[in-house]
Scaffold this motif. Structure first.
Motif, PDB file in Angstrom:
ATOM      1  N   TYR A   1       1.046  -1.324  -0.428  1.00 57.71           N
ATOM      2  CA  TYR A   1      -0.346  -0.021   0.221  1.00 57.71           C
ATOM      3  C   TYR A   1       1.107   1.114  -0.248  1.00 57.71           C
ATOM      4  CZ  TYR A   1      -3.430   3.439   2.056  1.00 57.71           C
ATOM      5  OH  TYR A   1      -4.480   4.461   1.534  1.00 57.71           O
TER       6      TYR A   1
ATOM      7  N   LYS B   1       1.148   4.453  -3.112  1.00 59.04           N
ATOM      8  CA  LYS B   1       0.366   5.512  -2.681  1.00 59.04           C
ATOM      9  C   LYS B   1       1.778   6.257  -2.995  1.00 59.04           C
ATOM     10  CE  LYS B   1      -2.835   7.125  -0.185  1.00 59.04           C
ATOM     11  NZ  LYS B   1      -4.079   7.515  -1.287  1.00 59.04           N
TER      12      LYS B   1
ATOM     13  N   GLN C   1      -9.153   6.852   4.694  1.00 55.31           N
ATOM     14  CA  GLN C   1      -8.909   5.768   3.775  1.00 55.31           C
ATOM     15  C   GLN C   1     -10.238   5.176   4.113  1.00 55.31           C
ATOM     16  OE1 GLN C   1      -8.093   4.573   1.424  1.00 55.31           O
ATOM     17  NE2 GLN C   1      -5.951   6.329   1.093  1.00 55.31           N
TER      18      GLN C   1
ATOM     19  N   LEU D   1     -12.493   1.830   1.923  1.00 54.78           N
ATOM     20  CA  LEU D   1     -11.214   0.884   2.418  1.00 54.78           C
ATOM     21  C   LEU D   1     -12.010   0.489   3.657  1.00 54.78           C
ATOM     22  CD1 LEU D   1      -9.382  -1.131   1.245  1.00 54.78           C
ATOM     23  CD2 LEU D   1      -7.782   0.901   1.750  1.00 54.78           C
TER      24      LEU D   1
ATOM     25  N   ALA E   1     -14.539   3.988  -5.288  1.00 55.65           N
ATOM     26  CA  ALA E   1     -13.086   3.211  -5.513  1.00 55.65           C
ATOM     27  C   ALA E   1     -12.805   3.209  -4.028  1.00 55.65           C
ATOM     28  CB  ALA E   1     -12.569   3.841  -6.108  1.00 55.65           C
ATOM     29  N   LEU E   2     -12.030   1.851  -3.325  1.00 56.51           N
ATOM     30  CA  LEU E   2     -11.187   1.829  -2.854  1.00 56.51           C
ATOM     31  C   LEU E   2     -10.347   2.988  -2.333  1.00 56.51           C
ATOM     32  CD1 LEU E   2     -10.484  -1.891  -2.717  1.00 56.51           C
ATOM     33  CD2 LEU E   2     -12.646  -1.070  -1.234  1.00 56.51           C
ATOM     34  N   MET E   3      -9.173   2.735  -4.045  1.00 53.95           N
ATOM     35  CA  MET E   3      -8.623   4.019  -3.433  1.00 53.95           C
ATOM     36  C   MET E   3      -8.492   4.868  -4.053  1.00 53.95           C
ATOM     37  SD  MET E   3      -5.674   1.597  -1.364  1.00 53.95           S
ATOM     38  CE  MET E   3      -6.121  -0.031  -1.999  1.00 53.95           C
TER      39      MET E   3
ATOM     40  N   ARG F   1      -3.307  -1.834  -9.137  1.00 53.08           N
ATOM     41  CA  ARG F   1      -3.137  -1.687  -7.677  1.00 53.08           C
ATOM     42  C   ARG F   1      -3.727  -2.144  -6.766  1.00 53.08           C
ATOM     43  NH1 ARG F   1       1.704  -2.941  -5.354  1.00 53.08           N
ATOM     44  NH2 ARG F   1       2.402  -3.080  -7.737  1.00 53.08           N
ATOM     45  N   ASN F   2      -5.270  -1.220  -7.134  1.00 50.16           N
ATOM     46  CA  ASN F   2      -6.649  -1.690  -6.215  1.00 50.16           C
ATOM     47  C   ASN F   2      -6.495  -2.916  -5.969  1.00 50.16           C
ATOM     48  OD1 ASN F   2      -8.444   0.564  -5.262  1.00 50.16           O
ATOM     49  ND2 ASN F   2      -7.401   1.674  -6.737  1.00 50.16           N
TER      50      ASN F   2
ATOM     51  N   GLY G   1      -5.858  -4.621  -2.204  1.00 46.71           N
ATOM     52  CA  GLY G   1      -7.337  -5.032  -2.210  1.00 46.71           C
ATOM     53  C   GLY G   1      -7.236  -7.254  -1.386  1.00 46.71           C
TER      54      GLY G   1
ATOM     55  N   MET H   1      -8.374   4.739 -10.267  1.00 41.27           N
ATOM     56  CA  MET H   1      -9.404   4.885 -10.304  1.00 41.27           C
ATOM     57  C   MET H   1     -10.881   5.544 -10.184  1.00 41.27           C
ATOM     58  SD  MET H   1     -10.337   0.831  -8.139  1.00 41.27           S
ATOM     59  CE  MET H   1     -11.905   0.870  -8.255  1.00 41.27           C
TER      60      MET H   1
ATOM     61  N   ARG I   1     -14.991  -3.859  -7.129  1.00 40.09           N
ATOM     62  CA  ARG I   1     -14.642  -4.367  -6.165  1.00 40.09           C
ATOM     63  C   ARG I   1     -15.261  -5.205  -6.035  1.00 40.09           C
ATOM     64  NH1 ARG I   1     -16.305   0.865  -1.689  1.00 40.09           N
ATOM     65  NH2 ARG I   1     -16.181  -1.065  -1.434  1.00 40.09           N
TER      66      ARG I   1
END
Lengths: 326, 304
Positions: free
Chosen positions: A61, A65, A136, A139, B154-156, B163-164, B168, B204, B216
């Motif tokens: 992550y 990022k 986040q 998430l 989206a998640l990120m 990458r997600n 994930g 995303m 997702r």
């Protein structure tokens, strides 16, 4: 197939209950089949073990990022190097040329570079850490994982940045004719301890920021004040050696965690010029004082790292079940 | 008989009611299909009734506390004094969203939660996912930690689709190798490369909400979860993807997991669920066979 006539909610019969549930009740039924309370915070050591299981998530992550950080800029990843260089250039212009703080400090550029980069590591870990939970939330609400992963990745992102910055530090040191010695290797344990310290601080502000979104707004001011107290761009001695400064203020300034980490790393890398290169004994003494390292410095580094690292972790873990609330 | 019914239960029902425009079935065929669907469902429900429970919701009460309603939150000094004194804001509004819900979900069940907006469906799911702490005197007990799939973005959003997917998978506790191995399957399932071959390399935030929801769903459904909860996520995909995700839900159900679906589309509930729970004002009104509950809910909604 709908029933004839209207449906009156109050007249509906009570919903059917699961027969086993009606027999045993919820707690006993859950116990019988080994079900656990959902979202309950695991004990501290189990939590740490879960965190270790997700180590690839934490680093993955952080890397992702970090890559996305400069994806909008044209120069792309080059900014990883350019950002710290420009930072130092600004501080050198203001404090080296405009205010001539460099007087009495040997190898001022190296002195400044170390201070700026180390403090920047702490500052950005804390600011990003304070946002790590609230940014986040999607998430957090979608997937289940130990939430400490998020502030930890915030620190690791900055650690990767610090790696680039240390390349510049070594470059500056070699440029100023410092010869590499074994002492330089002591920088590594110092930076490891500093990372533990910064990570703990990031966790503390992450919990604060998850409840109080104002934290992220407030933090830049607090951390900037802290930076000016830490002797990042001047030597602490130039302040404390003035008359009328109480002893406890001196101690507080020298043993202030970031100041202490910066002082120790500077002492690892900056060698004292010889007496002959200074015109007066007073000048030479000022130069020596500017690198003054207080007693038991390493012991205190370990102490600060453990205090913030363990304390921050426990503090963050205590609110584990609250982070999904937002 | 056949594992994958070519005709969805909701289509058969609509055809019998004369609402499905054109179809090639005779009335006898429809009646036979309907009987078969009902029989298979009854069989599945009877089997599931003796299975091990995966979720026990015991007298669940959820109260939202909304802080600082009416007071200024912006002043830095105010925030600082609150941090220092650890005092909470003086004005707290309480919203009692879920009022004493109890039910048991077992392996192999797929349960639809229906009810009006604000009736407490999503709150119940969030509590099962362990995101909202329940009030004293009740609780939610689960087997493992369930995942909740919502329709949010989206998640990120800053990261690429690629990458997600990887991050994930890692977040769900997969190893690096496992995440890489599942990657292609997830991308294929989400079908987002069909419309744009470079979609996986885009951040995303550039995705449409439907594309993001599909990815997702693909990520969360990639692992055989004990409990999967889907909150309106099916409503966003196109018809093709909906059929595909319904197929995946049936597979998950067959592999002995439990599936919860929140949806306002009664057709989606009838097609994916065997059992339905009707929630109104934080309480359970009906809990039983999907047709029975959905019929009652539809009839009640029409009363206006």
């Amino acid at each position: 197939m709908s029933e004839p006539g209207g449906i009156v909610l109050e007249e509906l019969p009570p919903p059917a209950l699961d027969p086993e549930y009606a027999d045993l009740g919820g707690v006993a039924l859950a116990a019988k089949y080994g079900l656990k309370q959902s979202g309950k915070r695991p004990p501290l050591f189990e939590y740490a073990a879960q965190l270790w299981q997700r180590r690839h998530f934490i680093t993955g992550y952080a890397t992702a990022k970090n890559r996305s950080l400069y994806s909008n800029a044209r120069l792309g990843q080059l900014w990883q190097l350019l950002t710290p260089v420009l930072n130092v250039a600004v501080y050198y212009f203001v404090f080296g040329i405009l205010f001539t703080q460099s007087r009495g400090v040997p190898k001022f550029l190296l002195f400044l570079v170390i201070g700026v980069f180390l403090f920047n590591f702490l500052q950005t870990s804390m600011i990003n850490g304070s946002r790590s939970i609230s940014d986040q939330l999607v998430l957090i609400r979608a997937l289940h994982f130990p939430r400490a992963c998020l502030p930890m990745s915030a620190t690791i992102i900055q650690l990767q940045q610090l790696g680039f910055s240390m390349i510049i530090v070594v470059g500056v040191a070699l440029g100023l004719q410092e010869t590499p010695t074994l002492r330089w290797l002591l920088v590594i344990p110092a930076l490891i301890l500093f990372s533990v310290f910064c990570n703990g601080m990031a966790m503390i502000v992450a919990r604060m920021g998850s409840v109080l979104t104002d934290t992220a707004q407030l933090l830049p001011f607090i951390s900037r004040t802290w930076m000016y107290l830490c002797g990042v761009m001047y030597s602490i001695a130039s302040v404390t050696d003035r008359a009328g400064i109480p002893h406890w203020v001196k101690l507080a300034l020298y043993y202030d965690p970031p100041a202490l980490f910066i002082t120790v790393v500077r002492n690892c890398m900056i060698s004292m010029p010889s007496r002959a290169s200074y015109a007066t004994a007073a000048d030479y003494q000022a130069a020596v004082n500017s690198l003054h390292q207080p007693a038991f410095a390493w012991a205190f580094l370990v102490f600060w790292a453990l205090l913030a690292g363990v304390g921050g972790f426990v503090y963050f873990w205590k609110a584990e079940e609250q982070y999904g609330r937002g | 008989m056949a594992d994958t019914p070519k005709v969805l239960p909701s289509q058969v029902l609509r055809a019998i009611q004369g609402k499905e425009g054109e179809h090639s079935f005779s009335e006898e065929e429809l009646a036979a299909l309907r009987a078969q669907i009902i029989e298979e469902r009854a069989k599945r429900r009877a089997e599931a009734a003796t299975n091990q429970p995966t979720v026990v919701v015991d007298n669940l009460n959820i109260v939202y506390r909304i802080h600082g309603a009416g007071t200024g939150r912006g002043s830095a000094t105010g925030a600082l004094s609150r941090i220092v004194s650890r005092r909470t804001s003086p004005t707290i509004r309480e919203v009692h969203a879920v009022r004493g819900i109890s039910f048991v979900a077992r392996r192999g069940e797929s349960i639809g939660l229906i009810g009006r907006n604000g009736s407490g469906k999503s709150t119940t799911l969030a509590a099962i996912a362990g995101l909202l702490p329940p009030e004293k005197g009740g609780g939610v007990y689960t087997d493992g930690q369930p995942s909740l799939l919502g329709i949010n973005a989206a998640l990120m959003p800053d990261l690429t689709g690629e990458r997600n997917v990887i991050v994930g998978c890692l977040a769900m506790g997969m190893s690096k190798a496992e995440a890489n191995a599942r990657y292609q399957g997830i991308v294929d399932f989400s079908r987002i490369q069909e419309t744009n071959p470079h979609a996986m390399n885009l951040p995303m935030k550039a995705y449409s909400s439907g594309m993001a929801a599909r990815l997702r769903f693909a990520i969360a459904a990639s692992r055989d979860q004990d409990v999967l909860m889907i909150d309106e996520a099916l409503a966003t995909g196109d018809a093709k993807f909906q059929a595909q995700s319904e197929q995946r839900i049936r597979e998950l159900r067959a592999s002995a997991g439990t599936v919860f679906v929140v949806s306002h589309s009664m057709a989606a509930i009838r097609d994916t669920c065997d059992r339905a729970i009707w929630i109104e004002a934080g309480k359970i009104l009906m809990d039983g066979d999907v047709d029975e509950v959905a019929d009652a809910y539809e009839a009640w909604s029409k009363q206006g």
